[in-house]
Design a protein around this motif. Structure first.
Motif: not given
Length: 550
Positions: A97-105, A152-159
């Protein structure tokens, strides 16, 4: 209170007060030691159980004292365990999945953008296949708080955090003191629960970010990153770990609450953004309620029912007559999480029976000055009166004389009324009335090398006119306190354009039955919370010198 100027104390009284002060300090220190010790022992138990889950030799070594607390070898220190009772029989795939550093904001710290209060929230832990946490969200925000989780810095979901947090301590952290902006609600506590993906057994790192409602920034929650170990072993030990972790989590929340309380930045921002002192705005449906002449708040402790009954039988007895004179008199009782359940129940029954009590939230052990602030914040901002008087228990008040005294000046908005005094600032910690912050009052000068307090009123009885009382109520979060409540109130008002009115009739000590005694407004004796020996004197003074008309 500070050393009295009118009259003195005997050496015996000083010794008793010094002994009582020492006992109080020992009690607080002992309580702090006990809670700290409790957390250490609980964390030690958790570590032992975690080591047992691993089948590690570290468990026996730790239990036998061969390892320091927190030292369980590689990968075991400070872990949460995610123990699943019904683990999948096959090994799940790796994380994708997306990595933690991939977030643009932007990711911000506690300062947010520098223009709004920081977002407060915390990861509670991982157990039984779920992630748990909570946050504080402003009540005016309509959308649920978005939380994105990474393993482990991999996005696993949103709540979305949209349920009330289950622990009362979390509620206290979020709600905090009442906002000085009366049209704004305090923050509400919101909780979230996220179902974890299936993971191979092993060590992982969990991170959680809460997002601004408009998506302008995100903030990492406290306790993030959080390490946990994925396992499906021995649910009985897992249950033990869960219970220990629950208690530790509650203590962590208390620490977070203290941190927020000590960090006054947010409090200063809230008061400096406010307009100047405002006039009272009655609540909807109360437009026809006339303004009171005076609201009298009688300082009372939860267990002081017998003292309250003395006053209910005397000058507070006729509520109708008081109301006709424009007077409201209520007992101000501090409530906190430390009260035993039996005492809470008895207090609720008494409130229901008499209807003459106002409770203020003092968050556990507080000094008298903070209770005074809680009184003004709770009453002066919600009840319209020309004057607000604080009175100690067992003080006898002649209501008729008080009304006559206040009526001619009821249009004044900047009065501080009481029996004014000063006194020595005690700099020696071995003496009674020691002031730990004596350095704030300057340097010793003169031949005696002594400091003096600024002018202030006796703590047993003092009054403030409406604008002064509302000023204290609105700015309570940033008012600084000293060792003695009477000095503290004087210090609050020293820098304001307030007139100090020294009125000797407010501090009569003896009731002789003559015209001079009958002209007194209130009676108390220095060294007591009101009149000494109230069981016999309160009724006698009331009948002889303080029985008002009506």
């Amino acid at each position: 209170m500070a050393p009295p100027a009118r009259g003195g104390y005997s050496s015996n009284v000083n010794l008793v007060l010094l002994f009582a002060s020492a006992l109080a300090c020992l009690f607080v220190a002992g309580r702090l030691w006990w809670y700290s010790r409790e957390v250490v022992l609980l964390e030690r138990d958790v570590e032992i159980l975690q080591a047992k889950l691993q089948g590690s030799d570290a468990a026996s070594a730790l239990a036998g004292g061969k390892l320091d607390c927190g030292d369980l070898g590689p990968g075991l220190s400070g872990l949460h365990f995610n123990v699943r009772q019904n683990a999948a029989p096959v090994v799940p795939p790796g994380l994708v999945g997306p990595m933690v550093e991939d977030e643009a904001i932007d990711t911000v710290t506690d300062d947010g953008e520098g223009r709004e209060a920081p977002l407060l929230g915390q990861l509670d832990g991982v157990r039984d296949g779920y992630v748990y946490g909570w946050a504080c969200q402003r009540a005016k925000v309509s959308t649920a708080l978005k939380v994105v989780l990474y393993i482990n810095d991999v996005q696993v979901g949103m709540v979305h955090a949209d349920k009330p947090a289950p622990h009362s301590i979390v509620n206290r952290i979020c709600t905090g003191p009442v906002s000085v902006e009366m049209h704004l609600q305090p923050a509400r506590n919101v909780a979230f629960r996220f179902k974890m993906p299936r993971l191979p057994d092993g060590l992982y790192q969990l991170r959680a970010f809460a997002y601004h409602p408009d998506g302008r920034w995100r903030k990492e929650l406290y306790m993030s990153p959080l390490s946990f170990y994925e396992s499906d072993a021995r649910p009985d030990l897992a249950e033990a770990i869960r219970r220990k972790d629950d208690i530790i989590r509650a203590r962590n929340a208390q620490v977070a609450s203290l941190y927020e309380e000590l960090n006054t930045r947010g409090a200063w921002e809230s008061v400096t953004s406010e307009p100047r002192v405002r006039t009272f705005a009655p609540k909807q449906g109360q437009d026809s309620v006339p303004r009171l002449l005076v609201f009298i708040g009688v300082n009372s402790d939860p267990g002081d029912k017998h003292h309250r009954n003395f006053l209910r039988a005397t000058w507070m007895k006729n509520e109708t007559a008081l109301s006709e004179m424009g007077v409201a008199a209520k007992f101000i009782v501090g409530k906190s999480d430390w009260l035993p359940e039996k005492e809470v129940t008895e207090l609720a029954d008494e409130m229901a029976e008499h209807g003459d009590m106002v409770t203020v939230d003092i968050k556990g052990y507080e000094d008298a000055a903070k209770k005074i602030l809680a009184f003004y914040r709770s009453v002066a901002l919600t009840t319209d009166a020309d004057y607000y008087f604080k009175v100690e228990k067992d003080v006898v008040v002649n209501i008729g004389n008080l009304v006559d005294y206040l009526t001619p000046t009821r249009d004044r908005g900047n009065l501080f009324m009481g029996c004014m005094k000063s006194g020595e600032v005690v700099t020696d910690p071995k003496r009674a009335w020691y002031e730990p912050q004596h350095y704030r009052f300057g340097d010793p000068i003169g031949s005696d090398k002594k400091l003096s307090y600024p002018r202030h009123a006796h703590t047993q009885v003092f009054g403030l006119s409406r604008n002064v009382a509302k000023y204290l109520g609105q700015n309570a979060d940033v008012m600084h306190g000293y060792a003695h409540d009477d000095v503290t109130v004087g210090a609050w008002l020293l820098g304001l354009d307030v007139e100090f009115k020294d009125e000797g009739r407010l501090c009569c000590g003896e009731c002789r039955g003559d015209d001079k005694s009958r002209a007194c407004i209130s009676f108390f004796q220095t060294g007591c919370s009101g009149v000494c020996s109230p069981e016999t004197k309160v009724m006698k003074i009331f009948e002889t010198c303080a029985k008002s008309r009506g």
